[in-house]
Motif scaffolding. Structure first.
Motif: not given
Length: 217
Positions: A29-36, A139-142
């Motif tokens: 999840a953090f891996d995806v969130a960082r692309f915000g 993060l919430c979506l991931a």
């Protein structure tokens, strides 16, 4: 999970099971969130995952007095909320069981990585959050994509000095939100209640609706 389904069903979860969330779920999840999106790609956000029972209890002890004051305002009629009564009841349950959630993620942000352009307007400055909260929603979506629920709260930000000392957060970082994370006690919502598009979108000027407000025939 299809993106729009995740967006429509990532509500605020206030009741969690006791099942722990594995490290690999967090990492994904953090891996995806960082692309915000964030201004200048400065990447100011840092995450602090709190699982220790004593630390969670200490955070809950800071949270509850503030919630009690707010809740008293709701029940006394001095604080207006748009929430349904059940939502308020669930929020009260959440406050009184905060220490029991599997994890609390403290959202930290480096002050030198923010660029607020509205701090001299004589009103509340919010623009700096544009480099923080899109990443929080990511993060919430991931996590939702992996069947994990969340609730974002900012009430504890009022206690930032105490939280900073407790969790050894450097002075150059602010706390922007706290996110409870865990598997939901019940199913995810199938339909969230939100204002219709016709009421919230304007065209050219604020008072001119973009979409027809009249009911369809």
């Amino acid at each position: 999970m299809e993106l729009t389904e995740a967006m429509r069903t990532t509500g605020t979860c206030r009741r969690y099971s006791t099942e722990p969330v594995p490290d690999e779920v967090f990492k994904s999840a953090f891996d995806v969130a960082r692309f915000g999106p964030q201004g200048g790609n400065r990447q100011p956000v840092r995450w602090l995952v709190v699982r220790d029972a004593a630390r969670k209890q200490a955070l809950a002890d800071l949270y509850l007095p503030m919630w009690d004051a707010y809740f008293a305002g709701i029940t006394g009629g001095t604080v207006a909320v748009g929430a349904l009564p059940k939502t308020v009841q669930d929020a009260d349950y959440f406050a009184r069981h905060l220490a029991e959630v599997p994890a609390i993620v403290v959202v930290c942000a480096a002050m030198d990585g923010l660029h607020p352009t509205d701090h001299e307007l004589g009103r509340l400055s919010v623009v700096g959050g544009a480099s923080i909260y899109p990443t929080v929603q990511n993060l919430c979506l991931a996590l939702r994509d992996q069947g994990v629920a969340t609730a974002v709260t900012t009430l504890l930000c009022h206690e930032e000095p105490a939280v900073r000392a407790m969790l050894e957060i450097p002075d150059e970082y602010i706390t922007a939100a706290h996110i409870t994370v865990g598997y939901p006690e019940k199913n995810f919502p199938k339909k969230l209640t939100r204002s219709p598009v016709e009421e919230i979108v304007a065209l050219e000027t604020f008072s001119q609706p973009m979409f027809d407000l009249s009911p369809a025939l």
